[in-house]
Design a protein around this motif. Structure first.
Motif, PDB file in Angstrom:
ATOM      1  N   GLY A 254       0.793  -1.213   0.000  1.00 33.69           N
ATOM      2  CA  GLY A 254       0.000   0.000   0.000  1.00 33.69           C
ATOM      3  C   GLY A 254       0.830   1.269   0.000  1.00 33.69           C
ATOM      4  O   GLY A 254       1.881   1.341   0.632  1.00 33.69           O
ATOM      5  N   ASP A 255       0.327   2.278  -0.724  1.00 32.59           N
ATOM      6  CA  ASP A 255       0.951   3.595  -0.714  1.00 32.59           C
ATOM      7  C   ASP A 255       0.221   4.485   0.294  1.00 32.59           C
ATOM      8  O   ASP A 255      -0.595   3.996   1.089  1.00 32.59           O
ATOM      9  N   GLU A 256       0.495   5.788   0.247  1.00 36.22           N
ATOM     10  CA  GLU A 256      -0.121   6.731   1.191  1.00 36.22           C
ATOM     11  C   GLU A 256      -1.635   6.826   1.031  1.00 36.22           C
ATOM     12  O   GLU A 256      -2.340   7.252   1.944  1.00 36.22           O
ATOM     13  N   ASN A 257      -2.175   6.365  -0.113  1.00 39.37           N
ATOM     14  CA  ASN A 257      -3.621   6.361  -0.346  1.00 39.37           C
ATOM     15  C   ASN A 257      -4.230   4.976  -0.177  1.00 39.37           C
ATOM     16  O   ASN A 257      -5.359   4.735  -0.594  1.00 39.37           O
ATOM     17  N   ASP A 258      -3.449   4.060   0.388  1.00 39.34           N
ATOM     18  CA  ASP A 258      -3.871   2.672   0.600  1.00 39.34           C
ATOM     19  C   ASP A 258      -4.138   1.915  -0.704  1.00 39.34           C
ATOM     20  O   ASP A 258      -4.926   0.981  -0.728  1.00 39.34           O
ATOM     21  N   LEU A 259      -3.485   2.335  -1.781  1.00 35.31           N
ATOM     22  CA  LEU A 259      -3.573   1.628  -3.055  1.00 35.31           C
ATOM     23  C   LEU A 259      -2.332   0.761  -3.207  1.00 35.31           C
ATOM     24  O   LEU A 259      -1.247   1.133  -2.773  1.00 35.31           O
ATOM     25  N   MET A 260      -2.477  -0.389  -3.846  1.00 37.48           N
ATOM     26  CA  MET A 260      -1.334  -1.272  -4.057  1.00 37.48           C
ATOM     27  C   MET A 260      -0.462  -0.706  -5.167  1.00 37.48           C
ATOM     28  O   MET A 260      -0.663  -0.997  -6.336  1.00 37.48           O
ATOM     29  N   ASN A 261       0.523   0.114  -4.782  1.00 36.23           N
ATOM     30  CA  ASN A 261       1.388   0.786  -5.741  1.00 36.23           C
ATOM     31  C   ASN A 261       2.870   0.640  -5.429  1.00 36.23           C
ATOM     32  O   ASN A 261       3.694   1.163  -6.168  1.00 36.23           O
ATOM     33  N   LYS A 262       3.219  -0.035  -4.349  1.00 38.75           N
ATOM     34  CA  LYS A 262       4.629  -0.105  -3.958  1.00 38.75           C
ATOM     35  C   LYS A 262       5.168  -1.527  -4.086  1.00 38.75           C
ATOM     36  O   LYS A 262       4.484  -2.507  -3.801  1.00 38.75           O
ATOM     37  N   SER A 263       6.437  -1.598  -4.486  1.00 37.33           N
ATOM     38  CA  SER A 263       7.133  -2.885  -4.652  1.00 37.33           C
ATOM     39  C   SER A 263       7.939  -3.209  -3.398  1.00 37.33           C
ATOM     40  O   SER A 263       8.010  -2.410  -2.467  1.00 37.33           O
ATOM     41  N   LEU A 264       8.587  -4.352  -3.425  1.00 33.30           N
ATOM     42  CA  LEU A 264       9.471  -4.747  -2.323  1.00 33.30           C
ATOM     43  C   LEU A 264      10.535  -3.696  -2.052  1.00 33.30           C
ATOM     44  O   LEU A 264      10.772  -3.321  -0.906  1.00 33.30           O
ATOM     45  N   ALA A 265      11.179  -3.227  -3.113  1.00 33.50           N
ATOM     46  CA  ALA A 265      12.237  -2.225  -2.945  1.00 33.50           C
ATOM     47  C   ALA A 265      11.686  -0.944  -2.336  1.00 33.50           C
ATOM     48  O   ALA A 265      12.340  -0.318  -1.495  1.00 33.50           O
ATOM     49  N   ASP A 266      10.481  -0.563  -2.740  1.00 34.10           N
ATOM     50  CA  ASP A 266       9.868   0.664  -2.224  1.00 34.10           C
ATOM     51  C   ASP A 266       9.646   0.619  -0.715  1.00 34.10           C
ATOM     52  O   ASP A 266       9.700   1.647  -0.049  1.00 34.10           O
ATOM     53  N   VAL A 267       9.365  -0.569  -0.187  1.00 35.33           N
ATOM     54  CA  VAL A 267       9.078  -0.694   1.246  1.00 35.33           C
ATOM     55  C   VAL A 267      10.242  -1.310   2.022  1.00 35.33           C
ATOM     56  O   VAL A 267      10.138  -1.543   3.221  1.00 35.33           O
ATOM     57  N   GLY A 268      11.349  -1.589   1.328  1.00 37.92           N
ATOM     58  CA  GLY A 268      12.496  -2.216   1.992  1.00 37.92           C
ATOM     59  C   GLY A 268      12.214  -3.640   2.429  1.00 37.92           C
ATOM     60  O   GLY A 268      12.780  -4.132   3.403  1.00 37.92           O
ATOM     61  N   GLY A 269      11.333  -4.325   1.685  1.00 35.04           N
ATOM     62  CA  GLY A 269      10.915  -5.676   2.054  1.00 35.04           C
ATOM     63  C   GLY A 269      11.929  -6.752   1.707  1.00 35.04           C
ATOM     64  O   GLY A 269      12.858  -6.541   0.931  1.00 35.04           O
ATOM     65  N   ASP A 270      11.704  -7.907   2.296  1.00 33.73           N
ATOM     66  CA  ASP A 270      12.561  -9.073   2.103  1.00 33.73           C
ATOM     67  C   ASP A 270      11.781 -10.207   1.458  1.00 33.73           C
ATOM     68  O   ASP A 270      10.552 -10.148   1.351  1.00 33.73           O
ATOM     69  N   ILE A 271      12.495 -11.258   1.084  1.00 34.33           N
ATOM     70  CA  ILE A 271      11.874 -12.459   0.520  1.00 34.33           C
ATOM     71  C   ILE A 271      12.314 -13.672   1.326  1.00 34.33           C
ATOM     72  O   ILE A 271      13.500 -13.847   1.615  1.00 34.33           O
ATOM     73  N   LEU A 272      11.338 -14.513   1.657  1.00 39.30           N
ATOM     74  CA  LEU A 272      11.594 -15.855   2.170  1.00 39.30           C
ATOM     75  C   LEU A 272      11.151 -16.792   1.056  1.00 39.30           C
ATOM     76  O   LEU A 272       9.965 -16.844   0.719  1.00 39.30           O
ATOM     77  N   LEU A 273      12.108 -17.478   0.425  1.00 41.99           N
ATOM     78  CA  LEU A 273      11.856 -18.351  -0.728  1.00 41.99           C
ATOM     79  C   LEU A 273      11.869 -19.807  -0.287  1.00 41.99           C
ATOM     80  O   LEU A 273      12.866 -20.278   0.275  1.00 41.99           O
ATOM     81  N   ILE A 274      10.773 -20.501  -0.571  1.00 46.16           N
ATOM     82  CA  ILE A 274      10.607 -21.896  -0.155  1.00 46.16           C
ATOM     83  C   ILE A 274      10.338 -22.760  -1.382  1.00 46.16           C
ATOM     84  O   ILE A 274       9.410 -22.476  -2.147  1.00 46.16           O
ATOM     85  N   SER A 275      11.123 -23.804  -1.582  1.00 47.08           N
ATOM     86  CA  SER A 275      10.866 -24.734  -2.679  1.00 47.08           C
ATOM     87  C   SER A 275       9.636 -25.575  -2.328  1.00 47.08           C
ATOM     88  O   SER A 275       9.482 -26.020  -1.187  1.00 47.08           O
ATOM     89  N   GLN A 276       8.752 -25.765  -3.314  1.00 51.02           N
ATOM     90  CA  GLN A 276       7.530 -26.518  -3.037  1.00 51.02           C
ATOM     91  C   GLN A 276       7.057 -27.243  -4.286  1.00 51.02           C
ATOM     92  O   GLN A 276       6.285 -26.704  -5.077  1.00 51.02           O
ATOM     93  N   PHE A 277       7.498 -28.497  -4.438  1.00 54.18           N
ATOM     94  CA  PHE A 277       7.144 -29.282  -5.615  1.00 54.18           C
ATOM     95  C   PHE A 277       5.653 -29.572  -5.682  1.00 54.18           C
ATOM     96  O   PHE A 277       5.100 -29.814  -6.751  1.00 54.18           O
ATOM     97  N   THR A 278       4.954 -29.506  -4.551  1.00 51.77           N
ATOM     98  CA  THR A 278       3.527 -29.829  -4.540  1.00 51.77           C
ATOM     99  C   THR A 278       2.683 -28.812  -5.314  1.00 51.77           C
ATOM    100  O   THR A 278       1.508 -29.066  -5.560  1.00 51.77           O
ATOM    101  N   LEU A 279       3.260 -27.696  -5.742  1.00 53.75           N
ATOM    102  CA  LEU A 279       2.524 -26.750  -6.582  1.00 53.75           C
ATOM    103  C   LEU A 279       2.191 -27.352  -7.943  1.00 53.75           C
ATOM    104  O   LEU A 279       1.354 -26.832  -8.666  1.00 53.75           O
ATOM    105  N   PHE A 280       2.842 -28.471  -8.274  1.00 51.77           N
ATOM    106  CA  PHE A 280       2.556 -29.162  -9.528  1.00 51.77           C
ATOM    107  C   PHE A 280       1.779 -30.454  -9.317  1.00 51.77           C
ATOM    108  O   PHE A 280       1.859 -31.386 -10.109  1.00 51.77           O
ATOM    109  N   ALA A 281       0.992 -30.504  -8.269  1.00 48.50           N
ATOM    110  CA  ALA A 281       0.170 -31.678  -7.995  1.00 48.50           C
ATOM    111  C   ALA A 281      -0.874 -31.874  -9.087  1.00 48.50           C
ATOM    112  O   ALA A 281      -1.561 -30.931  -9.478  1.00 48.50           O
ATOM    113  N   ALA A 282      -0.972 -33.082  -9.575  1.00 48.90           N
ATOM    114  CA  ALA A 282      -2.027 -33.455 -10.521  1.00 48.90           C
ATOM    115  C   ALA A 282      -3.152 -34.071  -9.689  1.00 48.90           C
ATOM    116  O   ALA A 282      -2.935 -35.041  -8.965  1.00 48.90           O
TER     117      ALA A 282
END
Length: 150
Positions: free
Chosen positions: A56-84
């Motif tokens: 969210g930006d100052e108007n509560d609209l989704m306009n900011k990226s990770l870099a804009d907010v100083g955010g981080d990433i937690l990356l998790i491998s998950q093979f189950t996303l390809f479940a048939a």
């Protein structure tokens, strides 16, 4: 390649009682890799993740990226996303890449995201039994698939 991106106020991964990665504001990204994935898929998806404007930006609209907010990433491998799941009640995972293909692409994704954000990417442990804790902010959850780019 498939990714579930969750905007979080905090997230962590625990393996055998030990925290392997922990973030505050940012994205918990669950990443599934299939046999047909290429470095082009990785490049496209990493750019989309880093540039996704869902904070969210100052108007509560989704306009900011990770870099804009100083955010981080937690990356998790998950093979189950390809479940048939079309047949029976036990999912099949034949589309998910085997570790000899998936691990290098997972490691390349870590490096690419780190390079794009200019910071360390927190992770789980590939193939481990992981316990993921998160506070989904919003909730905001986005699913992306490199086979559906248009």
């Amino acid at each position: 390649m498939r990714a579930i991106i969750q905007r979080v106020t905090e997230a962590s991964c625990v393996v055998e009682g030990k925290t392997t990665g922990s973030i505050d504001t940012g994205f918990l990204v669950l990443l599934g890799i299939e046999d047909s994935d290429t470095p082009d898929d990785l490049d496209w998806l990493s750019q989309k993740i880093v540039n996704m404007r869902i904070f969210g930006d100052e108007n509560d609209l989704m306009n900011k990226s990770l870099a804009d907010v100083g955010g981080d990433i937690l990356l998790i491998s998950q093979f189950t996303l390809f479940a048939a799941t079309k047949k029976g009640n036990r999912p099949g995972f034949t589309r998910a890449a085997r570790p000899d293909k998936a691990i290098p692409l997972y490691e390349q994704m870590i490096a690419k995201l780190s390079s794009l954000l200019q910071k360390e990417i927190k992770t789980g442990i590939f193939g481990a039994d992981m316990k993921i804790n998160l506070v989904n902010d919003g909730p905001v959850t986005i699913m992306m698939d490199t086979k559906n780019k248009e």
